[in-house]
Design a protein around this motif. Structure first.
Motif, mmCIF file in Angstrom:
data_model
loop_
_atom_site.group_PDB
_atom_site.id
_atom_site.type_symbol
_atom_site.label_atom_id
_atom_site.label_comp_id
_atom_site.label_asym_id
_atom_site.label_seq_id
_atom_site.Cartn_x
_atom_site.Cartn_y
_atom_site.Cartn_z
ATOM 1 N N TYR A 1 68.044 49.085 32.725
ATOM 2 C CA TYR A 1 67.010 48.142 32.295
ATOM 3 C C TYR A 1 65.740 48.306 33.127
ATOM 4 O O TYR A 1 64.630 48.194 32.610
ATOM 5 C CB TYR A 1 67.562 46.723 32.421
ATOM 6 C CG TYR A 1 66.543 45.618 32.329
ATOM 7 C CD1 TYR A 1 65.996 45.248 31.101
ATOM 8 C CD2 TYR A 1 66.142 44.925 33.466
ATOM 9 C CE1 TYR A 1 65.072 44.227 31.026
ATOM 10 C CE2 TYR A 1 65.227 43.900 33.392
ATOM 11 C CZ TYR A 1 64.695 43.550 32.170
ATOM 12 O OH TYR A 1 63.771 42.538 32.090
ATOM 13 N N MET A 2 65.905 48.593 34.410
ATOM 14 C CA MET A 2 64.731 48.798 35.263
ATOM 15 C C MET A 2 64.123 50.179 35.076
ATOM 16 O O MET A 2 62.904 50.349 35.146
ATOM 17 C CB MET A 2 65.119 48.591 36.740
ATOM 18 C CG MET A 2 65.439 47.148 37.096
ATOM 19 S SD MET A 2 65.756 46.910 38.868
ATOM 20 C CE MET A 2 67.416 47.578 39.014
ATOM 21 N N ALA A 3 64.972 51.190 34.822
ATOM 22 C CA ALA A 3 64.494 52.581 34.795
ATOM 23 C C ALA A 3 64.074 53.051 33.411
ATOM 24 O O ALA A 3 63.060 53.760 33.275
ATOM 25 C CB ALA A 3 65.575 53.506 35.344
ATOM 26 N N GLY A 4 64.834 52.699 32.365
ATOM 27 C CA GLY A 4 64.597 53.248 31.037
ATOM 28 C C GLY A 4 63.222 52.954 30.466
ATOM 29 O O GLY A 4 62.438 53.879 30.169
ATOM 30 N N PRO A 5 62.858 51.664 30.284
ATOM 31 C CA PRO A 5 61.527 51.364 29.753
ATOM 32 C C PRO A 5 60.399 51.870 30.648
ATOM 33 O O PRO A 5 59.379 52.344 30.148
ATOM 34 C CB PRO A 5 61.527 49.826 29.667
ATOM 35 C CG PRO A 5 62.968 49.454 29.587
ATOM 36 C CD PRO A 5 63.686 50.464 30.419
ATOM 37 N N SER A 6 60.589 51.782 31.972
ATOM 38 C CA SER A 6 59.547 52.251 32.890
ATOM 39 C C SER A 6 59.312 53.751 32.735
ATOM 40 O O SER A 6 58.170 54.222 32.760
ATOM 41 C CB SER A 6 59.942 51.942 34.337
ATOM 42 O OG SER A 6 60.122 50.557 34.524
ATOM 43 N N PHE A 7 60.396 54.510 32.552
ATOM 44 C CA PHE A 7 60.281 55.959 32.371
ATOM 45 C C PHE A 7 59.498 56.282 31.096
ATOM 46 O O PHE A 7 58.597 57.137 31.105
ATOM 47 C CB PHE A 7 61.683 56.574 32.316
ATOM 48 C CG PHE A 7 61.682 58.053 32.023
ATOM 49 C CD1 PHE A 7 61.276 58.966 32.983
ATOM 50 C CD2 PHE A 7 62.099 58.527 30.788
ATOM 51 C CE1 PHE A 7 61.283 60.335 32.717
ATOM 52 C CE2 PHE A 7 62.106 59.885 30.506
ATOM 53 C CZ PHE A 7 61.692 60.792 31.471
ATOM 54 N N GLY A 8 59.822 55.594 29.998
ATOM 55 C CA GLY A 8 59.122 55.838 28.743
ATOM 56 C C GLY A 8 57.652 55.471 28.814
ATOM 57 O O GLY A 8 56.778 56.223 28.350
ATOM 58 N N ILE A 9 57.353 54.325 29.402
ATOM 59 C CA ILE A 9 55.964 53.872 29.518
ATOM 60 C C ILE A 9 55.171 54.803 30.426
ATOM 61 O O ILE A 9 54.012 55.133 30.161
ATOM 62 C CB ILE A 9 55.921 52.418 30.037
ATOM 63 C CG1 ILE A 9 56.542 51.471 28.992
ATOM 64 C CG2 ILE A 9 54.489 51.997 30.351
ATOM 65 C CD1 ILE A 9 56.737 50.061 29.493
ATOM 66 N N LEU A 10 55.797 55.252 31.524
ATOM 67 C CA LEU A 10 55.121 56.153 32.459
ATOM 68 C C LEU A 10 54.780 57.481 31.785
ATOM 69 O O LEU A 10 53.650 57.985 31.924
ATOM 70 C CB LEU A 10 56.010 56.390 33.682
ATOM 71 C CG LEU A 10 55.402 57.203 34.825
ATOM 72 C CD1 LEU A 10 54.229 56.448 35.433
ATOM 73 C CD2 LEU A 10 56.457 57.497 35.894
ATOM 74 N N LEU A 11 55.710 58.051 31.037
ATOM 75 C CA LEU A 11 55.439 59.302 30.337
ATOM 76 C C LEU A 11 54.336 59.125 29.295
ATOM 77 O O LEU A 11 53.454 59.982 29.154
ATOM 78 C CB LEU A 11 56.707 59.813 29.656
ATOM 79 C CG LEU A 11 57.690 60.621 30.500
ATOM 80 C CD1 LEU A 11 58.870 61.053 29.645
ATOM 81 C CD2 LEU A 11 57.013 61.837 31.107
ATOM 82 N N ALA A 12 54.373 58.020 28.572
ATOM 83 C CA ALA A 12 53.373 57.780 27.538
ATOM 84 C C ALA A 12 51.980 57.620 28.128
ATOM 85 O O ALA A 12 50.987 58.055 27.537
ATOM 86 C CB ALA A 12 53.739 56.544 26.721
ATOM 87 N N SER A 13 51.888 57.023 29.312
ATOM 88 C CA SER A 13 50.577 56.775 29.916
ATOM 89 C C SER A 13 50.052 57.990 30.678
ATOM 90 O O SER A 13 48.858 58.293 30.646
ATOM 91 C CB SER A 13 50.644 55.561 30.845
ATOM 92 O OG SER A 13 51.608 55.775 31.861
ATOM 93 N N LEU A 14 50.935 58.727 31.366
ATOM 94 C CA LEU A 14 50.493 59.864 32.158
ATOM 95 C C LEU A 14 50.379 61.141 31.340
ATOM 96 O O LEU A 14 49.511 61.980 31.615
ATOM 97 C CB LEU A 14 51.452 60.094 33.328
ATOM 98 C CG LEU A 14 51.531 58.982 34.373
ATOM 99 C CD1 LEU A 14 52.497 59.365 35.491
ATOM 100 C CD2 LEU A 14 50.144 58.687 34.955
ATOM 101 N N ALA A 15 51.244 61.320 30.346
ATOM 102 C CA ALA A 15 51.200 62.512 29.492
ATOM 103 C C ALA A 15 50.665 62.120 28.115
ATOM 104 O O ALA A 15 49.456 62.178 27.865
ATOM 105 C CB ALA A 15 52.589 63.145 29.393
ATOM 106 N N SER A 16 51.560 61.713 27.222
ATOM 107 C CA SER A 16 51.160 61.251 25.897
ATOM 108 C C SER A 16 52.343 60.565 25.243
ATOM 109 O O SER A 16 53.500 60.804 25.632
ATOM 110 C CB SER A 16 50.696 62.422 25.015
ATOM 111 O OG SER A 16 51.799 63.226 24.637
ATOM 112 N N PRO A 17 52.106 59.708 24.228
ATOM 113 C CA PRO A 17 53.224 59.098 23.510
ATOM 114 C C PRO A 17 54.148 60.123 22.871
ATOM 115 O O PRO A 17 55.359 59.894 22.761
ATOM 116 C CB PRO A 17 52.528 58.226 22.454
ATOM 117 C CG PRO A 17 51.197 57.902 23.045
ATOM 118 C CD PRO A 17 50.809 59.138 23.804
#
Length: 388
Positions: free
Chosen positions: A132-148
């Motif tokens: 719960y702490m890692a999954g959404p954060s990982f997705g949001i981080l990739l979307a913001s730093l790389a791309s959706p």
């Protein structure tokens, strides 16, 4: 446990990645993104019992072989689809998502002895907190730093890896599989009145958890402190993990109904917080009970289900969690818009506590009348204390 954690991380981040894909790549609003996420959730809620039945009858490898292919197609090609097609295929994606939670709980029911099972379920709930702490954060981080798009493809890669790991590991689900010539179990054989009580406490727990998330994030947004939301989620996850650790060490755990009711009651005073740091502090008592509540409800459903129906029962348990999400999320959001943060926390907490109390009274009445957990087939030797 490790493979389950690998599967849970992308599973809990799917909604965030779908919403960010719609907003970032399609130039649509959060409402449109939420529609795609809701379509996925609806499919997952409908698919969980069906997948559980498939695990009961056909075993893990035959079911997961089809699911891994379906997930690979969706995540590999879904980012090319126009919005209307994405809404439709998201439902199919949810319908065929990997039943990570169901498989782990079925395996624990087979691999762990009865006296240690609540501890095993508590550890499983702790891994959910980590995901719960890692999954959404990982997705949001990739979307913001790389791309959706990168986040979209990474989500599919993680799900494929988790599915392949399950296929290689093939955890034991033998107690959930009937003999080839055995009659197909009927609905009334496992969906008994006491099973309905156990599923009701699961819904109550889910209402409290999702209600807290929506009300807390909305409170921070209304007060201009949304930048601290990540810290709140981490604090909530850590508190839940600590609670799960303490619960797992108990030799005689408390009633699942007491845990669920207290979880709802402890959500009510969180609405008194006006600053992000007070929100984190007041959220700790309630979140200490999240992992124990999920662990206790999963254990109750597993114990009440006959061996030949554990898969479909645990799939229905997963659907009960989604039903609680469907009830708690709009309840918290609507009350937040019209009554403010304090009313939102009070509404979801009270609803959860009342649901848990009603479930307890119904179960108490059934036990006092001598109703067994397996219909007319007679009392199961372990059922009388299944919900304590």
């Amino acid at each position: 446990m490790a493979v389950g954690l690998l599967a849970k991380m992308p599973g809990l981040g799917i909604s965030s990645v779908l919403i960010l894909h719609v907003v970032g790549n399609m130039d649509r609003g959060f409402g449109a993104g939420s529609l795609v996420a809701a379509s996925w959730t609806a499919g997952a809620g409908l698919g969980a019992p069906l997948q559980g039945r498939g695990l009961d009858r056909y075993g893990l490898r035959r079911v997961f072989g089809l699911l891994v292919i379906a997930q690979s197609l969706f995540w590999g090609l879904g980012h090319f689809l126009p919005f209307p097609a994405l809404v439709a295929t998201a439902f199919i994606g949810g319908l065929t998502t990997l039943p990570a939670f169901t498989v782990i709980r079925l395996a624990l029911a087979d691999m762990v002895t009865e006296e240690n099972r609540h501890t095993a379920y508590a550890v499983e709930a702790i891994t959910t907190d980590v995901a719960y702490m890692a999954g959404p954060s990982f997705g949001i981080l990739l979307a913001s730093l790389a791309s959706p798009t990168v986040a979209f493809l990474a989500m599919g890669t993680l799900l494929f890896a988790a599915g392949a790991a399950y296929l290689l590991l093939d955890p034991p689900l033998k107690t959930a599989r009937p003999a080839a010539d055995a009659p197909r179990p009927r609905l009334r054989d496992w969906l008994t009145a006491r099973m309905a009580c156990a599923l009701s406490i699961t819904v109550a727990t889910s209402i409290a958890v999702i209600g807290f998330e929506v009300a807390a994030i909305g409170t921070l947004q209304k007060s201009g402190q949304l930048q601290w939301s990540w810290l709140l989620l981490v604090a909530a996850g850590l508190a839940s993990a600590v609670g799960g650790f303490l619960y797992g060490g108990l030799r005689r755990p408390p009633s699942v109904f007491a845990i669920g009711a207290l979880l709802g009651v402890f959500c009510i005073p969180i609405g008194l917080a006006t600053q992000w740091y007070w929100l984190c502090v007041l959220a700790v008592p309630a979140n200490l009970l999240v992992a124990p509540a999920l662990s206790a409800s999963a254990g109750a459903v597993s114990r009440l289900a006959p061996d030949d129906s554990k898969g479909v029962a645990m799939g229905t348990y997963a659907s009960a969690i989604l039903i609680g999400n469907v009830i708690g999320s709009p309840l918290a959001g609507t009350v937040l818009d019209h009554g403010g943060p304090a009313a939102s926390f009070a509404a979801t907490g009270t609803t959860a506590a009342l649901t848990a109390t009603l479930a307890y009274l119904c179960d108490l009445r059934l036990r006092s009348r001598g109703r067994d957990t397996y219909g007319a087939r007679g009392e199961h030797p372990e059922s009388s204390g299944a919900l304590r």
